[in-house]
Design an enzyme around this catalytic site. Structure first.
Site, short mmCIF file in Angstrom:
data_model
loop_
_atom_site.label_atom_id
_atom_site.label_comp_id
_atom_site.label_asym_id
_atom_site.label_seq_id
_atom_site.Cartn_x
_atom_site.Cartn_y
_atom_site.Cartn_z
N LYS A 200 -1.87 -17.64 -3.98
CA LYS A 200 -2.34 -16.85 -2.91
C LYS A 200 -2.33 -17.95 -1.48
O LYS A 200 -3.14 -19.10 -1.74
CB LYS A 200 -3.59 -16.31 -2.83
CG LYS A 200 -4.41 -15.50 -1.63
CD LYS A 200 -5.54 -15.22 -1.93
CE LYS A 200 -6.07 -14.28 -0.80
NZ LYS A 200 -7.51 -13.95 -1.02
N ARG A 210 -8.52 -7.85 7.22
CA ARG A 210 -10.07 -8.43 7.72
C ARG A 210 -10.50 -7.34 8.63
O ARG A 210 -12.07 -7.35 8.38
CB ARG A 210 -10.09 -9.79 8.53
CG ARG A 210 -9.51 -10.83 7.41
CD ARG A 210 -9.35 -12.25 8.25
NE ARG A 210 -8.82 -12.92 6.97
CZ ARG A 210 -8.33 -14.29 7.19
NH1 ARG A 210 -8.21 -14.90 8.24
NH2 ARG A 210 -7.96 -15.16 6.04
N ARG A 221 -9.59 -20.49 5.69
CA ARG A 221 -9.54 -20.80 4.24
C ARG A 221 -8.60 -21.62 3.52
O ARG A 221 -8.32 -21.65 2.48
CB ARG A 221 -9.49 -19.28 3.59
CG ARG A 221 -10.44 -18.32 3.71
CD ARG A 221 -10.21 -16.75 3.27
NE ARG A 221 -11.22 -16.03 3.52
CZ ARG A 221 -11.34 -14.69 3.58
NH1 ARG A 221 -9.92 -14.15 3.58
NH2 ARG A 221 -12.42 -13.99 3.85
N GLU A 237 -0.26 -23.81 -10.10
CA GLU A 237 -1.48 -22.78 -10.43
C GLU A 237 -1.11 -21.64 -11.00
O GLU A 237 -2.02 -21.24 -11.90
CB GLU A 237 -1.59 -22.28 -8.73
CG GLU A 237 -2.18 -22.96 -7.66
CD GLU A 237 -3.49 -23.23 -7.76
OE1 GLU A 237 -4.15 -22.99 -8.40
OE2 GLU A 237 -4.16 -24.03 -6.92
N LYS A 252 1.00 -13.87 -3.39
CA LYS A 252 0.32 -13.02 -2.20
C LYS A 252 0.51 -13.93 -0.97
O LYS A 252 -0.39 -15.22 -1.01
CB LYS A 252 -1.19 -12.57 -2.29
CG LYS A 252 -1.65 -11.85 -1.27
CD LYS A 252 -3.20 -11.32 -1.34
CE LYS A 252 -3.87 -10.48 -0.25
NZ LYS A 252 -5.24 -10.38 -0.59
N SER A 281 -1.34 -6.37 4.33
CA SER A 281 -1.64 -5.50 5.24
C SER A 281 -0.71 -6.01 6.56
O SER A 281 -0.39 -5.23 7.44
CB SER A 281 -3.01 -5.78 5.86
OG SER A 281 -3.58 -7.22 6.12
N TYR A 320 0.26 -0.62 0.24
CA TYR A 320 -0.50 0.51 0.99
C TYR A 320 0.32 1.73 1.05
O TYR A 320 -0.02 2.86 1.52
CB TYR A 320 -1.23 0.11 2.34
CG TYR A 320 -2.05 -1.26 2.07
CD1 TYR A 320 -3.42 -0.89 1.87
CD2 TYR A 320 -1.46 -2.47 2.53
CE1 TYR A 320 -4.26 -2.05 1.74
CE2 TYR A 320 -2.49 -3.48 2.42
CZ TYR A 320 -3.59 -3.32 1.94
OH TYR A 320 -4.44 -4.36 1.60
#
Length: 330
Positions: A200, A210, A221, A237, A252, A281, A320
């Site tokens: 990610k 958000r 982040r 990872e 992602k 998104s 979505y």
């Protein structure tokens, strides 16, 4: 053109009709490969539109149940749930409260659709913390990795008890999959799976999300999500998550990281582990905005986008457009 100049090999023969193109298609896209992310807002009496994500809403509990049935009828086999609480605190206690919005939403959907859908819960604190980070903070305001793991263990047990068939740890804390697997097993939830957000990235494409979760984040982040310039570390990872017990690994975002998705799918596939990708998104909203302006043909662009993610190696796609795409495919 003389006879000697005529091509002998004619690849166009395999494109000559719709039936021929279907017959030789290398990549398939099926409704059962799609997972619908959904947001549920505490205290909402009706769906609340998300301005930056046309067509996507923050559900009420009632509309969430109806949407889950609709997803099942469209042929989807999974939903990923995100909670939008009325109040937040530094440690995100709403995430582990059995009566918190995400946990009651998981229970609602699981009761409504049973095993017809794989009900997944986002396992992260960011929707529930007043600072908007994915974990608890130390005295210096940095995310405390190991203190966060303790909260993730509690959250995993709460979601499994609510009826989640799979939990989705998305916080990118070191060791999160191992801690969650141990917590689930110790609580008797040995059949609850883990969809690990293994690769990610700290991305500029999360903005609309958000808004969707009413994020309180200030800053970024980058100390825990991956650097977009790096691909090799995604394999590290992924291998760590598989070793720790991940049942599915995920990349992602999807579109800006199709090269990473290909590497991850090849690596995980050799170990018999499915790979998911999250069509996020910002990717959704860009296409919707272009279509609204008449710059692209919307429905073919949706299917082309999702097919590109499948072609890059994703076994599962969170999107979505899942319900709409399923209807277009059917």
């Amino acid at each position: 053109m003389s006879e000697l100049q005529r091509p002998v090999v004619r690849p166009r023969r395999l494109r000559s009709s719709a039936a021929m193109r279907e017959l030789v298609a290398e990549t398939t896209l099926r409704p059962a490969q799609l997972v619908l992310p959904m947001f549920v807002r505490e205290g909402a009496d009706e769906p609340v539109p998300i301005g930056s994500m046309p067509g996507v809403v923050q559900h009420s509990r009632d509309s969430l149940r109806r949407a889950a049935v609709e997803a099942t009828e469209a042929g989807l086999r999974g939903v990923m749930l995100f909670g939008v609480p009325e109040s937040k605190d530094p440690e995100g206690f709403g995430a582990t409260d059995p009566d918190g919005i995400l946990n009651v939403a998981i229970a609602d959907v699981a009761a409504e659709v049973g095993d017809a859908l794989v009900v997944m819960g986002d396992l992260c604190l960011d929707e529930f913390t007043d600072h908007g980070h994915c974990g608890v903070l130390d005295a210096d305001g940095r995310v405390d990795n190991d203190a966060t793991l303790a909260r993730y263990a509690e959250m995993a047990r709460a979601q499994a008890a609510a009826g989640a068939a799979m939990v989705g740890p998305s916080g990118m804390m070191d060791g999160q999959v191992a801690v969650i697997r141990a917590a689930l097993d110790e609580a008797g939830h040995t059949d609850t799976g883990i969809l690990a957000y293994s690769a990610k990235y700290a991305s500029a494409f999360y903005g609309p999300f958000r808004e969707a979760v009413d994020s309180s984040l200030s800053g970024d982040r980058r100390t825990y999500q991956q650097d977009g310039r790096n691909a090799r570390e995604s394999i590290r990872e992924v291998l760590l998550d598989i070793e720790e017990g991940a049942d599915v690994v995920m990349v992602k975002p999807a579109l800006a990281y199709l090269d990473v998705l290909r590497r991850v799918a090849d690596t995980a596939g050799e170990l018999g582990v499915p790979t998911a990708a999250y069509n996020i998104s910002g990717e959704y909203s860009m296409l919707e905005a272009a279509a609204a302006n008449g710059w692209i043909d919307r429905e073919p662009a949706i299917l082309e986008t999702l097919t590109s993610i499948r072609r890059a190696g994703a076994d599962i796609i969170l999107t979505y457009w899942a319900v709409e795409a399923a209807r277009l495919l059917r």
